[in-house]
Design an enzyme around this catalytic site. Structure first.
Site, PDB file in Angstrom:
ATOM      1  N   ASP A  39       0.972  -1.232   0.006  1.00 38.96           N
ATOM      2  CA  ASP A  39      -0.090   0.027   0.024  1.00 38.96           C
ATOM      3  C   ASP A  39       0.683   1.341   0.121  1.00 38.96           C
ATOM      4  O   ASP A  39       2.076   1.243   0.260  1.00 38.96           O
ATOM      5  CB  ASP A  39      -0.997  -0.016   1.243  1.00 38.96           C
ATOM      6  CG  ASP A  39      -1.962  -0.763   1.203  1.00 38.96           C
ATOM      7  OD1 ASP A  39      -1.949  -1.739   0.270  1.00 38.96           O
ATOM      8  OD2 ASP A  39      -2.861  -0.721   1.940  1.00 38.96           O
ATOM      9  N   ASP A  40       0.129   2.361  -0.387  1.00 41.73           N
ATOM     10  CA  ASP A  40       0.549   3.577  -0.063  1.00 41.73           C
ATOM     11  C   ASP A  40       1.586   4.185  -1.137  1.00 41.73           C
ATOM     12  O   ASP A  40       1.880   5.605  -1.341  1.00 41.73           O
ATOM     13  CB  ASP A  40       1.419   4.007   1.198  1.00 41.73           C
ATOM     14  CG  ASP A  40       0.208   3.755   2.527  1.00 41.73           C
ATOM     15  OD1 ASP A  40      -0.878   3.544   2.149  1.00 41.73           O
ATOM     16  OD2 ASP A  40       0.752   3.876   3.655  1.00 41.73           O
ATOM     17  N   HIS A  89      -5.585   3.112  -3.918  1.00 44.17           N
ATOM     18  CA  HIS A  89      -5.590   3.232  -2.467  1.00 44.17           C
ATOM     19  C   HIS A  89      -5.998   4.873  -2.149  1.00 44.17           C
ATOM     20  O   HIS A  89      -5.492   5.551  -1.365  1.00 44.17           O
ATOM     21  CB  HIS A  89      -4.320   3.008  -1.802  1.00 44.17           C
ATOM     22  CG  HIS A  89      -4.053   2.762  -0.459  1.00 44.17           C
ATOM     23  ND1 HIS A  89      -5.057   2.169   0.340  1.00 44.17           N
ATOM     24  CD2 HIS A  89      -3.320   3.407   0.677  1.00 44.17           C
ATOM     25  CE1 HIS A  89      -4.756   2.218   1.535  1.00 44.17           C
ATOM     26  NE2 HIS A  89      -3.744   2.896   1.896  1.00 44.17           N
ATOM     27  N   HIS A  93      -5.063   9.414   0.597  1.00 51.02           N
ATOM     28  CA  HIS A  93      -5.254   8.666   1.807  1.00 51.02           C
ATOM     29  C   HIS A  93      -6.208   9.375   2.727  1.00 51.02           C
ATOM     30  O   HIS A  93      -5.905   9.451   4.079  1.00 51.02           O
ATOM     31  CB  HIS A  93      -3.897   8.655   2.397  1.00 51.02           C
ATOM     32  CG  HIS A  93      -3.584   7.486   2.974  1.00 51.02           C
ATOM     33  ND1 HIS A  93      -3.794   7.227   4.326  1.00 51.02           N
ATOM     34  CD2 HIS A  93      -3.002   6.089   2.747  1.00 51.02           C
ATOM     35  CE1 HIS A  93      -3.380   5.620   4.770  1.00 51.02           C
ATOM     36  NE2 HIS A  93      -2.808   5.028   3.588  1.00 51.02           N
ATOM     37  N   HIS A 181       3.808  -2.333   3.186  1.00 53.91           N
ATOM     38  CA  HIS A 181       3.955  -0.721   2.658  1.00 53.91           C
ATOM     39  C   HIS A 181       5.033  -0.687   1.953  1.00 53.91           C
ATOM     40  O   HIS A 181       6.065  -0.722   2.750  1.00 53.91           O
ATOM     41  CB  HIS A 181       3.555   0.004   3.705  1.00 53.91           C
ATOM     42  CG  HIS A 181       2.113   0.091   4.356  1.00 53.91           C
ATOM     43  ND1 HIS A 181       1.972  -1.046   5.202  1.00 53.91           N
ATOM     44  CD2 HIS A 181       1.140   0.781   4.405  1.00 53.91           C
ATOM     45  CE1 HIS A 181       0.716  -0.843   5.768  1.00 53.91           C
ATOM     46  NE2 HIS A 181       0.189   0.164   5.070  1.00 53.91           N
TER      47      HIS A 181
HETATM   48 NI    NI Z   1      -2.537   3.451   3.685  1.00 54.23          NI
END
Ligand code: NI
Length: 571
Positions: A39-40, A89, A93, A181
């Site tokens: 993620d991210d 995603h 955020h 991540h």
């Molecule tokens: Ni995240």
């Protein structure tokens, strides 16, 4: 007590059996599945991660944020073309549960357009909501499957590669979705060690969309998925088969893949991408090229591994052999090597340096040897026992004597020095041979042959055959001289040519020795019976007559000679 002893013995035996079973990861491959997710990102470590994953042949799923993707568009594209699944995603955020419907849609659509632009096409992206935060309102608005996780490595918290590794190895079960991540440097080595360990345990690493598909889950928009356990596993996308077949010009390449999969391929050695040629049917290559191909059920995370095959170098062109002033002259690009004893020449055979004599009953065989090419096929020139020249007849061919004889008699001819023994016989060729046997009489009358022109070299032979009712036109009057002749048609034509009706024969009984005798058409039964009982026509096997089968030129030569031998027998 006895029962207890017995069960102990059984347990011991079982333990022994298990101990003796070899650890076989391959057997389990495809049974245990896991989806690793990051993620991210993308971030500064993502590109290096992609290289490490490529080395392992492993695919994962990236849930990307738009504000990072816009900084690393090349990394987004590279991840997509490497076969990883690209997912969303959100743009930056925010916690979706705290946004209005419009705000949620905006987070998704802005991100999608950034990812689309980086990748160069419009895709739909599965969603992982930031913080895993969803409620029924978010689910109703997002219009895409919502992917959560079953293994939380807490890599953002520990910032410790060993801890990340331990979470992956200890917490993963079949069907798991593992959360990582790729914006933390410690997550990358921890993830890679974890991936290696999972593979050693027999896990197959797949994208989220493949995990769901192979476990028979439908990816429903607005539905949450944490993992995909299941007893049955559908097969993964197989890498395509690359099947080259050698042709006169080089290679014809056929690609094949699973039903429903599209094949993308290159022939210049570069890695195939979503922009590469889409396979639609066999293609030709000259040789030496490297073909690379992958199959895809979905370009976004549903691709096979890349298959690769380098084709053998092209062949040198075969030498051209001619006869000049009674000597054999051979020309080719590159060196020429030849034999005169009928064996196949190699680079160690005599090298051609100038014209060679070719006595009767001798065959010269030559190859061209050229650097960068494979040796050519063999060219040959046979000076036959009867003094004929053939480029496509060898003394070992079953029809050699018959062809040699029939050509010497002038009943059949070569084109150049090619007899084409295995070519299917045409009506024109058959009639020409029969006309020569008959002594080339002048036809008595004009016959109608709408599809034969006056300057056709076989015009007179064809008119004679029609006049004599040996050859009959089709219902529309056409003669179709170029049509090939079936075995039963040949029988009928030769039977008509036979002046005296055969007597005392039982053609039906002769034919009934063959299992397919009933497929002989009514009009051809007497003729086939006459041919077979007279030994003019043999079955194609002990049990099959194949009345609709073709007749080759070599077979005709053989049949004509058998007929000649029969007619010369004393009555
Ligand atoms: Ni995240």
């Amino acid at each position: 007590m006895t029962v207890r002893k017995r069960s102990m013995a059984l347990l011991l035996a079982l333990a022994l059996v298990f101990a003796m079973m070899p650890m076989c990861a391959a057997a389990e491959q495809g049974q245990k599945l896991v989806a690793i997710t990051f993620d991210d990102g993308p971030g500064p470590y993502t590109d290096g991660l992609l290289d490490e994953l490529a080395q392992r042949g492993v695919v994962v799923t990236f849930f990307m944020q738009g504000h990072n993707a816009s900084r690393y568009p090349d990394v987004v594209k590279k991840a997509y073309e490497s076969g990883h699944q690209i997912a969303s995603h959100t743009y930056d955020h925010l916690q979706l549960t705290k946004l209005g419907d419009k705000g949620i849609q905006n987070q998704l659509s802005v991100n999608a357009s950034i990812l689309d632009q980086a990748i160069g096409t419009n895709l739909s992206y599965m969603l992982r909501p930031p913080y895993g935060s969803v409620n029924s309102r978010v689910l109703a608005v997002v219009n895409t499957p919502v992917i959560l996780w079953s293994v939380d490595t807490r890599d953002w918290e520990s910032r410790n590669a060993d801890a990340v590794y331990r979470h992956i190895v200890n917490d993963t079960k079949d069907g798991a979705i593992v959360l990582l991540h790729d914006i933390h440097p410690t997550s990358i080595p921890g993830a890679l060690r974890g991936i290696d360990a999972l593979r050693d345990q027999g896990y197959e690493l797949v994208t989220v969309s493949e995990l769901l598909r192979r476990r028979g889950y439908e990816a429903v928009p607005g539905q949450k998925y944490y993992s995909a356990p299941g007893k049955t596993t559908l097969p993964g996308v197989s890498r395509p088969a690359i099947l080259p077949v050698e042709t006169e010009e080089g290679w014809s390449v056929t690609l094949s893949a699973d039903t429903g999969a599209t094949i993308y391929y290159t022939t210049d050695g570069t890695a195939p991408t979503s922009q590469s040629a889409v396979y639609t049917g066999p293609f030709s290559l000259s040789g030496g090229e490297t073909v690379k191909a992958f199959a895809a059920l979905s370009l976004n995370g549903g691709r096979s591994q890349v298959a690769e095959k380098t084709l053998e170098a092209p062949r040198a062109k075969p030498p051209v052999i001619t006869l000049q002033d009674g000597l054999v002259v051979i020309t080719a690009e590159g060196e020429i090597h030849y034999t005169l004893d009928g064996t196949t020449p190699t680079v160690h055979s005599e090298q051609y340096a100038g014209p060679v004599p070719l006595p009767v009953s001798t065959m010269i065989c030559a190859i061209a040897v050229q650097s960068g090419y494979r040796n050519s096929h063999v060219s040959s020139l046979l000076h036959s026992d009867l003094g004929n020249l053939f480029v496509d007849i060898r003394p070992t061919d079953w029809y050699y004597r018959d062809v040699d004889t029939i050509v010497s008699q002038g009943l059949m001819t070569t084109q150049g020095q090619a007899f084409c023994p295995n070519r299917a016989l045409t009506r024109r060729e058959l009639v020409t041979v029969l006309y020569r046997i008959a002594g080339q009489p002048e036809p008595q009358s004009q016959v109608s042959m709408p599809d034969v022109s006056l300057d056709d070299p076989a015009y007179t032979a064809l008119s004679w055959a029609v006049e004599q009712q040996i050859l009959t036109g089709f219902t529309d009057g056409s003669i179709c001289p170029d049509r090939t002749v079936t075995r039963e048609q040949l029988a009928v034509i030769l039977f008509r040519l036979q002046q005296e009706a055969p007597e005392g024969q039982l053609p039906q009984q002769t034919l009934q020795g063959f299992t397919d005798w009933e497929t002989v058409q009514g009009y051809a039964q007497d003729a086939m019976g006459w041919m077979v009982s007279g030994g003019l026509l043999h079955g194609v096997s002990d049990t099959l007559l194949a009345p609709g089968g073709t007749v080759t030129r070599a077979q005709l030569a053989s049949i004509v000679l058998r007929a000649q031998a029969l007619s010369q027998q004393p009555q």
